[in-house]
Design an enzyme around this catalytic site. Structure first.
Site, PDB file in Angstrom:
ATOM      1  N   ASP A  37       0.821  -1.217   0.000  1.00 25.75           N
ATOM      2  CA  ASP A  37       0.000   0.000   0.000  1.00 25.75           C
ATOM      3  C   ASP A  37       0.854   1.266   0.000  1.00 25.75           C
ATOM      4  O   ASP A  37       2.027   1.245   0.387  1.00 25.75           O
ATOM      5  CB  ASP A  37      -0.872   0.046   1.262  1.00 25.75           C
ATOM      6  CG  ASP A  37      -2.068  -0.882   1.149  1.00 25.75           C
ATOM      7  OD1 ASP A  37      -2.059  -1.759   0.259  1.00 25.75           O
ATOM      8  OD2 ASP A  37      -3.000  -0.739   1.972  1.00 25.75           O
ATOM      9  N   ASP A  38       0.186   2.344  -0.381  1.00 24.50           N
ATOM     10  CA  ASP A  38       0.645   3.723  -0.161  1.00 24.50           C
ATOM     11  C   ASP A  38       1.710   4.213  -1.147  1.00 24.50           C
ATOM     12  O   ASP A  38       1.933   5.409  -1.256  1.00 24.50           O
ATOM     13  CB  ASP A  38       1.195   3.939   1.263  1.00 24.50           C
ATOM     14  CG  ASP A  38       0.116   3.815   2.324  1.00 24.50           C
ATOM     15  OD1 ASP A  38      -1.036   3.504   1.955  1.00 24.50           O
ATOM     16  OD2 ASP A  38       0.436   4.016   3.508  1.00 24.50           O
ATOM     17  N   HIS A  87      -5.545   3.252  -4.057  1.00 28.59           N
ATOM     18  CA  HIS A  87      -5.592   3.477  -2.609  1.00 28.59           C
ATOM     19  C   HIS A  87      -5.960   4.943  -2.349  1.00 28.59           C
ATOM     20  O   HIS A  87      -5.521   5.530  -1.371  1.00 28.59           O
ATOM     21  CB  HIS A  87      -4.212   3.130  -2.011  1.00 28.59           C
ATOM     22  CG  HIS A  87      -4.212   2.953  -0.525  1.00 28.59           C
ATOM     23  ND1 HIS A  87      -5.212   2.324   0.169  1.00 28.59           N
ATOM     24  CD2 HIS A  87      -3.295   3.319   0.415  1.00 28.59           C
ATOM     25  CE1 HIS A  87      -4.920   2.309   1.466  1.00 28.59           C
ATOM     26  NE2 HIS A  87      -3.756   2.926   1.647  1.00 28.59           N
ATOM     27  N   HIS A  91      -5.017   9.456   0.489  1.00 20.19           N
ATOM     28  CA  HIS A  91      -5.175   8.726   1.735  1.00 20.19           C
ATOM     29  C   HIS A  91      -6.126   9.365   2.759  1.00 20.19           C
ATOM     30  O   HIS A  91      -5.857   9.326   3.962  1.00 20.19           O
ATOM     31  CB  HIS A  91      -3.787   8.537   2.388  1.00 20.19           C
ATOM     32  CG  HIS A  91      -3.633   7.205   3.052  1.00 20.19           C
ATOM     33  ND1 HIS A  91      -3.991   6.981   4.363  1.00 20.19           N
ATOM     34  CD2 HIS A  91      -3.176   6.031   2.599  1.00 20.19           C
ATOM     35  CE1 HIS A  91      -3.749   5.729   4.689  1.00 20.19           C
ATOM     36  NE2 HIS A  91      -3.244   5.121   3.634  1.00 20.19           N
ATOM     37  N   HIS A 179       3.550  -2.223   3.193  1.00 19.93           N
ATOM     38  CA  HIS A 179       3.670  -0.870   2.650  1.00 19.93           C
ATOM     39  C   HIS A 179       5.046  -0.713   2.010  1.00 19.93           C
ATOM     40  O   HIS A 179       6.052  -0.908   2.692  1.00 19.93           O
ATOM     41  CB  HIS A 179       3.500   0.177   3.757  1.00 19.93           C
ATOM     42  CG  HIS A 179       2.154   0.103   4.409  1.00 19.93           C
ATOM     43  ND1 HIS A 179       1.855  -0.834   5.376  1.00 19.93           N
ATOM     44  CD2 HIS A 179       1.028   0.825   4.207  1.00 19.93           C
ATOM     45  CE1 HIS A 179       0.587  -0.671   5.747  1.00 19.93           C
ATOM     46  NE2 HIS A 179       0.061   0.320   5.056  1.00 19.93           N
TER      47      HIS A 179
HETATM   48 NI    NI Z   1      -2.637   3.229   3.498  1.00 21.41          NI
END
Ligand code: NI
Length: 571
Positions: A37-38, A87, A91, A179
């Site tokens: 993620d991210d 995603h 955020h 991540h």
């Molecule tokens: Ni995240």
């Protein structure tokens, strides 16, 4: 479609065809989806290289703002077969946004990912913090992908802790949360992946995990994992059927129904930009096919199949010639031409002896499904009535070879002239002796390596008697030693009275770059040969004194002599 092509295509003969890469297991019953993620971040590019080395695919839930900063990394991940997913742009907790702002987050991110991948498509969504409610779900227009294994990598920043979570918490069907913002996450993840592979897990994208467990990945539905009793097979890599044909092979690619095949023939790894397979194609000899099958291009593709088709070669046919009629014998279908061009499968099929007129070339080859066509056999029936298997009218030395054989200065062996083979001392003295009219030798010289019944014996004795060349101190003639260009110049100059007409040696030789490599004894002869244009292949300003004379070149000097001798003044 011609009948022979149809026959080739219908044939499933695959003699000698072997996949060069092992096929990945496609029926594993332990599946896991690793997700990052991210990102992307500065660590993602290196992570992609490590994943490629392990030949595994993962899913990246990217923030639009970061994808915007690393479009090349997005594209690289996508082309490598990883699943690209959303995603959101930056955020936010979606439950705290109104519907318009949720849509902004999603469409902005989709636009950025579409631009980076070059394909307009829909993306699965992972809501930041896993925070969703019914209203958010209804806004996604995509499945909401959550997780069942939380490595807490963002918190620990410790590769060992990340590794422990992956290895201890993963079960069949898990979706693992990581991540790619932290080096510790990447290091721990790669170690964890290695252990999972050792434990027999198959790493798949989220898209494939859901499909293979029979989930339909419905919009607005939450997925935490995909356990299940049944496992559908993975997407099989394409199979390659290749059948030898002149110029290469006809290649047929086959893959699972519902998939599209992307392929390359230039050795490059196929991508979504590669050619899409439609129908069988001709693959050049020695080329490699690389192909994958894709259900969709975003995380649902097979491994790459890589095949370089190789087939046993047919034996070249044999051409025999009697009284103007040529017969072709061999196995398979025998195709021929009479104009000098290479036969193809649409050339005439040989059925009965062929009438040849002087000046024509017969070429033939053998073909058969499942085999590489033979090399062509050739027979040239020259204007002087000689037969050659390795001389053709368009060869620069054709006239010279034909002349040399007609005058019995040089011989063929089963009609082979061997034009590119070195001219030996035996060849040279035989040519010079023949051109001199084969005079009786008054003082035969005994050689330890050339017997009196050898056809070259009298020529060698004569040449030594004339001072054209010398024997060796140990009593040998060494007939099979190859002759260099400077040696030939010396012999020709002596044989053809060039020594009486030596002039301008320094001036003539001064035009050549490699004059220093010429032996002193050969300088005058070399200058004479240049002036008389006996060697006419020196456009590059090189004498090449140590170069080996070929039989074709020797024949050319004989033709030069024949032509010069017909001039009123001689040479
Ligand atoms: Ni995240």
């Amino acid at each position: 479609m011609k009948k022979w092509i149809l026959a080739l295509l219908m044939s499933l003969v695959l003699a000698g065809v072997c996949p060069m890469t092992a096929q990945a297991a496609s029926g594993s019953d332990k599946l896991v989806a690793i997700t990052f993620d991210d990102g992307p971040s500065k660590y993602t590019d290196g992570l992609l290289d490590e994943l490629a080395e392990r030949d595994v695919v993962v899913t990246f839930f990217m923030q639009g703002c970061n994808a915007q900063s690393y479009p090349d990394v997005v594209k690289k991940a996508y082309e490598a077969g990883h699943q690209i997913a959303s995603h959101t742009y930056n955020h936010p907790q979606l439950t705290k946004l109104n519907n318009t702002k949720i849509q902004d987050q999603l469409t902005q991110t989709a636009d950025i990912l579409n631009n980076a991948t070059g394909i307009i498509q829909e993306y699965m969504v992972r809501p930041p913090y896993g925070s969703v409610n019914e209203r958010v779900l209804s806004q996604l227009n995509a499945p909401a992908i959550l997780w069942s294994v939380d490595t807490l990598d963002w918190k620990s920043r410790d590769a060992d802790a990340v590794y422990d979570h992956i290895v201890n918490d993963t079960k069949d069907g898990s979706i693992v949360l990581l991540h790619d913002l932290y080096d510790s996450s990447v290091v721990g993840a790669l170690r964890g992946i290695d252990t999972l592979l050792e434990q027999g897990y198959e790493l798949v994208t989220v898209d494939e995990l859901l499909r293979r467990r029979g989930n339909d990945a419905a919009d607005g539905t939450k997925y935490y994992s995909a356990r299940g009793d049944t496992t559908l097979p993975g997407i099989a890599a394409p199979t390659v059927e290749a059948v030898g044909t002149p110029g290469g092979s006809m290649v047929t690619l086959t893959a699972d129904p519902g998939t599209t095949i992307y392929y390359t023939t230039d050795g490059a790894t196929p991508t979504s930009q590669s050619r899409v397979y439609g129908s069988p194609f001709l693959l050049e000899d020695g080329a490699t096919v690389k192909a994958f099958a894709a259900r969709n291009l975003n995380g649902a593709r097979s491994r790459v199949t890589e095949i370089k088709p190789e087939y046993p070669h047919m034996e070249p046919p044999v051409i025999t010639f009697i009284d103007g009629m040529a017969a072709i014998t061999g196995t398979g279908e025998l195709r021929y031409t009479l104009g000098g061009t290479l036969p193809t499968p649409s050339s005439p099929l040989y059925t009965q002896p062929i009438h040849m007129t002087p000046g024509t070339v017969l070429k033939a080859l053998a073909t058969q499904a499942g085999y590489t066509p033979s090399l062509p056999s050739a027979l040239y029936y020259s204007t002087r009535g000689n037969l050659f298997t390795d001389v053709e009218p368009e060869d620069w030395f054709c006239e010279a070879a034909d002349n040399a054989v007609s005058q019995e200065l040089m011989l063929t062996e089963n009609h082979a002239f061997y034009p590119e083979s070195p001219a030996t001392r035996r060849d040279v003295v035989t040519v010079l002796y023949g051109l001199a009219g084969c005079p009786e030798s008054s003082s035969p010289v005994p050689f330890t390596d050339l017997q009196e019944d050898d056809p070259a014996y009298h020529a060698a004795s004569w040449a030594i008697g004339q001072g054209i060349l010398s024997g060796y101190a140990d009593g040998t003639f060494r007939p099979d030693i190859a002759v260099t260009r400077e040696q030939l110049a010396v012999m020709l100059c002596r044989a053809w009275n060039g020594s009486r007409d030596i002039r301008d040696t320094d001036k003539i030789l001064g035009a050549f770059d490699d004059v220093d490599s010429l032996h002193n004894y050969a300088r005058d002869a070399a200058a004479w040969a240049v002036r008389e244009e006996i060697f006419d292949d020196m456009a590059d300003k090189k004498l090449n004194p140590a170069g080996i004379v070929t039989r074709a070149q020797l024949a050319a000097t004989a033709l030069w002599y024949t032509a010069s001798n017909t001039k009123p003044d001689g040479i």
